[in-house]
Design an enzyme around this catalytic site. Structure first.
Site, PDB file in Angstrom:
ATOM      1  N   HIS A 107     -10.233   1.714   4.317  1.00 18.50           N
ATOM      2  CA  HIS A 107      -8.546   1.875   5.192  1.00 18.50           C
ATOM      3  C   HIS A 107      -9.444   2.999   6.191  1.00 18.50           C
ATOM      4  CE1 HIS A 107      -4.466   2.396   5.981  1.00 18.50           C
ATOM      5  NE2 HIS A 107      -4.412   1.421   5.634  1.00 18.50           N
ATOM      6  N   GLY A 155       1.328   2.487  10.575  1.00 17.27           N
ATOM      7  CA  GLY A 155       2.294   3.254  10.521  1.00 17.27           C
ATOM      8  C   GLY A 155       2.950   3.713  12.125  1.00 17.27           C
ATOM      9  N   GLU A 185      -6.114  -4.418  10.734  1.00 17.06           N
ATOM     10  CA  GLU A 185      -5.054  -3.828  10.801  1.00 17.06           C
ATOM     11  C   GLU A 185      -5.605  -2.962  12.171  1.00 17.06           C
ATOM     12  OE1 GLU A 185      -3.271  -2.209   7.131  1.00 17.06           O
ATOM     13  OE2 GLU A 185      -5.013  -0.764   7.036  1.00 17.06           O
ATOM     14  N   GLU A 208      -7.122   4.969   7.654  1.00 20.64           N
ATOM     15  CA  GLU A 208      -6.583   6.482   7.211  1.00 20.64           C
ATOM     16  C   GLU A 208      -7.850   7.262   6.363  1.00 20.64           C
ATOM     17  OE1 GLU A 208      -2.715   6.035   5.082  1.00 20.64           O
ATOM     18  OE2 GLU A 208      -1.940   5.308   6.804  1.00 20.64           O
ATOM     19  N   GLY A 232       2.607  -0.826   4.663  1.00 24.39           N
ATOM     20  CA  GLY A 232       2.828   0.367   3.894  1.00 24.39           C
ATOM     21  C   GLY A 232       4.046   0.487   4.151  1.00 24.39           C
ATOM     22  N   GLY A 233       4.369   1.520   5.008  1.00 19.42           N
ATOM     23  CA  GLY A 233       5.543   2.067   4.786  1.00 19.42           C
ATOM     24  C   GLY A 233       6.845   1.417   4.517  1.00 19.42           C
ATOM     25  N   ASN A 243       0.845  -1.380   0.130  1.00 17.21           N
ATOM     26  CA  ASN A 243       0.174  -0.058  -0.115  1.00 17.21           C
ATOM     27  C   ASN A 243       0.984   1.132  -0.426  1.00 17.21           C
ATOM     28  OD1 ASN A 243      -1.660   2.046   0.460  1.00 17.21           O
ATOM     29  ND2 ASN A 243      -2.958   1.748   2.394  1.00 17.21           N
ATOM     30  N   TRP A 244       1.631   1.724  -1.350  1.00 18.71           N
ATOM     31  CA  TRP A 244       1.709   2.834  -1.063  1.00 18.71           C
ATOM     32  C   TRP A 244       1.650   4.472  -0.951  1.00 18.71           C
ATOM     33  CZ3 TRP A 244       3.837   2.395  -6.649  1.00 18.71           C
ATOM     34  CH2 TRP A 244       4.748   1.324  -7.105  1.00 18.71           C
ATOM     35  N   LYS A 245      -0.528   4.223  -0.052  1.00 18.74           N
ATOM     36  CA  LYS A 245       0.238   5.271   0.155  1.00 18.74           C
ATOM     37  C   LYS A 245      -0.278   6.927  -0.869  1.00 18.74           C
ATOM     38  CE  LYS A 245       0.271   3.464   4.781  1.00 18.74           C
ATOM     39  NZ  LYS A 245      -0.499   3.660   6.248  1.00 18.74           N
ATOM     40  N   SER A 270       2.466  -2.233  11.010  1.00 16.06           N
ATOM     41  CA  SER A 270       4.305  -1.686  10.811  1.00 16.06           C
ATOM     42  C   SER A 270       4.946  -3.511  10.484  1.00 16.06           C
ATOM     43  CB  SER A 270       4.233  -1.555  12.855  1.00 16.06           C
ATOM     44  OG  SER A 270       3.718  -0.181  12.608  1.00 16.06           O
TER      45      SER A 270
HETATM   46  C1  PEP Z   1      -1.309   0.346   5.956  1.00 20.48           C
HETATM   47  O1  PEP Z   1      -1.484   1.733   6.086  1.00 20.48           O
HETATM   48  O2  PEP Z   1      -1.983  -0.179   5.398  1.00 20.48           O
HETATM   49  C2  PEP Z   1      -0.315   0.027   6.621  1.00 20.48           C
HETATM   50  C3  PEP Z   1       0.067  -1.554   6.663  1.00 20.48           C
HETATM   51  O3  PEP Z   1       0.856   0.850   7.123  1.00 20.48           O
HETATM   52  P1  PEP Z   1       2.411   0.550   7.719  1.00 20.48           P
HETATM   53  O4  PEP Z   1       2.860  -0.784   7.014  1.00 20.48           O
HETATM   54  O5  PEP Z   1       2.761   2.405   7.512  1.00 20.48           O
HETATM   55  O6  PEP Z   1       2.070   0.111   9.376  1.00 20.48           O
END
Ligand code: PEP
Length: 247
Positions: free
Chosen positions: A94, A169, A163, A96, A229-230, A9-11, A208
């Protein structure tokens, strides 16, 4: 047997040119993994990414969509547009986006629309910190599932991403055994609707994830994939996609 899936997920990161740069290096390294790999770029990078993924076996997804096919919805993207862009999966609900005001009712409409258009929805849910602290996370998850899946027949093409918001994040992942407890609860909930589909639907954990912790999550019996994500924004994503190989 549920095939594992690892979704990036590149956001709101990766312009088309940045995506081209990263994928030129990454695609050869993740195109023959045991798990299915999926890239979820921002809308404006979908076409560039589609070209780079052609013939690689890596799937393309979007991070959101509107539930209507077209109309006066300024700034929105429809399922028909996503289909034309070659999208196979769409992330819905999601945290966010919920934080920006997306309601359970709206997510429900989006899930129905995605299924009707043959786009596989990855339905996100998970509790915030205060719910976790009060010990009512399973009730919270159950309520979210009621909202998101109300009036919808399950199908094996759906995916659920657990999640927890406090892990997303933040650099503070859930404990993998605890994530399994929540994933198992989600599967039991699904089984009450349709026992066959509940065995086929893939449940992902997100929050994470990195190359050091992914294997512990994916070794859990009810966790069939990861939403990353990150840690999906650079070449080290290879280590996550190849979590089951020696480096
Ligand atoms: C996400 O936002 O879908 C996610 C899993 O982020 P992160 O891996 O950065 O926690």
């Amino acid at each position: 047997m549920r095939k594992k899936i690892i979704a990036a997920n590149w956001k709101m990161n990766m312009s088309a040119s940045q995506a081209e740069f990263l994928l030129a290096a990454l695609v050869p390294k993740i195109s023959n993994t045991s798990a299915e790999c999926l890239i979820l770029p921002p809308f404006t990078s979908l076409y560039a990414v589609k070209k780079l993924l052609a013939g690689t076996g890596i799937a393309l997804g979007a991070q959101n969509m509107h539930y209507m096919d077209n109309g006066p919805f300024t700034g929105e993207i429809s399922p028909l547009m996503l289909k034309e862009a070659g999208v196979e999966y769409v992330l819905l609900g999601h945290s966010e986006r919920r934080a920006l005001g997306e309601s359970g009712e709206m997510i429900n409409l989006k899930v129905k629309s995605a299924v009707n258009h043959g786009i596989k929805p990855i339905i996100c849910l998970g509790e915030p910190q205060e719910v976790r602290e009060s010990g009512t996370e399973l009730e919270f998850i159950s309520n979210q599932l009621d909202e998101e899946l109300g009036g919808i027949c399950l199908c094996s093409e759906m995916l659920i991403a657990y999640e927890p918001i406090w892990a997303t994040g933040t650099g503070c992942p859930a404990d993998s055994a605890d994530a399994q407890r929540c994933a198992s609860f989600i599967r039991s909930y699904l089984a009450m609707k349709d026992s066959q589909c509940a065995q086929e639907i893939r449940i992902l954990y997100g929050g994470s994830i990195n190359s050091s912790n992914i294997a512990s999550f994916l070794s859990q019996s009810d966790i069939d994939g990861a939403l990353v994500g990150g840690a999906s924004l650079n070449e080290s994503f290879e280590r996550i996609a190849r979590y089951d190989e020696e480096f």
